[in-house]
Design an enzyme around this catalytic site. Structure first.
Site, PDB file in Angstrom:
ATOM      1  N   ASP A   1       0.860  -1.258   0.056  1.00 36.25           N
ATOM      2  CA  ASP A   1      -0.073  -0.067   0.025  1.00 36.25           C
ATOM      3  C   ASP A   1       0.780   1.225  -0.056  1.00 36.25           C
ATOM      4  O   ASP A   1       1.827   1.255   0.500  1.00 36.25           O
ATOM      5  CB  ASP A   1      -0.784  -0.009   1.296  1.00 36.25           C
ATOM      6  CG  ASP A   1      -2.046   1.073   1.166  1.00 36.25           C
ATOM      7  OD1 ASP A   1      -2.429   1.440   0.122  1.00 36.25           O
ATOM      8  OD2 ASP A   1      -2.488   1.327   2.159  1.00 36.25           O
TER       9      ASP A   1
ATOM     10  N   ASN B   1     -10.605  -2.824  -5.955  1.00 37.18           N
ATOM     11  CA  ASN B   1      -9.995  -2.121  -6.642  1.00 37.18           C
ATOM     12  C   ASN B   1     -10.625  -1.496  -8.019  1.00 37.18           C
ATOM     13  O   ASN B   1     -10.083  -0.344  -8.812  1.00 37.18           O
ATOM     14  CB  ASN B   1      -8.567  -2.301  -6.866  1.00 37.18           C
ATOM     15  CG  ASN B   1      -7.496  -2.259  -5.790  1.00 37.18           C
ATOM     16  OD1 ASN B   1      -6.746  -3.025  -5.701  1.00 37.18           O
ATOM     17  ND2 ASN B   1      -7.989  -1.264  -4.689  1.00 37.18           N
TER      18      ASN B   1
END
Length: 243
Positions: A21, A69
């Protein structure tokens, strides 16, 4: 300490899973578009994979793209899909040379045909490798994986090849995407966020977690080594009490 891996920490993790991330924030901090950060993050993967043998890591699982996503902008999603295709084409020879076996987990239904073909070809090309097992979670979600596994299990029950009375916590994992892999020992999340984001929900039931502030493009083999050494100091009891 392992003789074959002299720098491997004593009692270090055999399987490390990473939620990579912070790519977008890393790029924004530099006044660049988010995709610039994703490209930097992809380059970081190579360094981490190369570090695994010396750290005693046999299995590495990375979270590349989640089922959630798809909610990102069309431009970013398209850019990521292009990045995945380029990564596979560019890294195949290096992965082969390093003895890395690559597997993909996740639902491939929404992925484009060219990307699926590249994924299949990379899995086939590296199938004989055994030095490091790299698993890439692409269009992956833990809940989605468990739901798909339950669906396959239900089909076997309906077909009469599986007795429902024999279904237990040892049965379901055989239907998961990760059925050939050991459960992760250590899960790392970069960028300062302290959540697991639907990653390896079943498999990480007894994993140790490390939430670190480092943004993924800044993550290094040295930091991975530090986290592995920290893991080796933990008392892993799996629900038991100290002897």
């Amino acid at each position: 300490m392992s003789a074959s891996n002299p720098s491997a920490p004593e009692g270090g993790p055999r399987h490390v899973a990473i939620i990579m991330d912070g790519n977008g924030r890393w790029a924004t901090m530099r006044g660049r578009p988010r995709l610039f950060g994703h490209h930097a993050g992809a380059r970081r993967v190579r360094e981490v994979v190369e570090a695994c043998p010396d750290l005693g890591i046999r299995y590495l699982t990375i979270f590349a793209f989640s089922t959630e996503n798809w909610k990102r902008t069309q431009l970013e999603v398209a850019g990521l899909m292009g990045l995945f295709r380029r990564y596979i084409m560019k890294e195949t020879k290096a992965l082969q040379a390093q003895g890395v076996r690559v597997r993909f987990i996740g639902d491939r239904v929404r992925l484009d045909a060219k990307l699926i073909t590249l994924m299949d070809d990379l899995e086939l090309a590296t199938a004989g490798n055994d030095r490091v097992h790299l698993t890439i979670a692409l269009n992956y979600g833990g809940r989605d994986e468990v739901a798909r596994a339950a669906r396959r299990l239900a089909h076997d029950v309906a077909a009469g090849t599986l007795n429902p009375d024999e279904v237990d916590e040892e049965t379901l994992p055989r239907y998961l995407d990760t059925h050939v892999l050991p459960d992760p020992d250590l899960v790392i999340r970069t960028s300062g966020e302290a959540r697991i984001s639907n990653f390896l929900l079943w498999q990480s039931a007894y994993a140790e977690y490390e939430f670190i502030d480092t943004l993924w493009p800044d993550f290094s083999a040295e930091e991975l080594g530090r986290l592995c050494r920290s893991y080796g100091t933990r008392d892993r009891r799996f629900g038991a009490v100290p002897s």
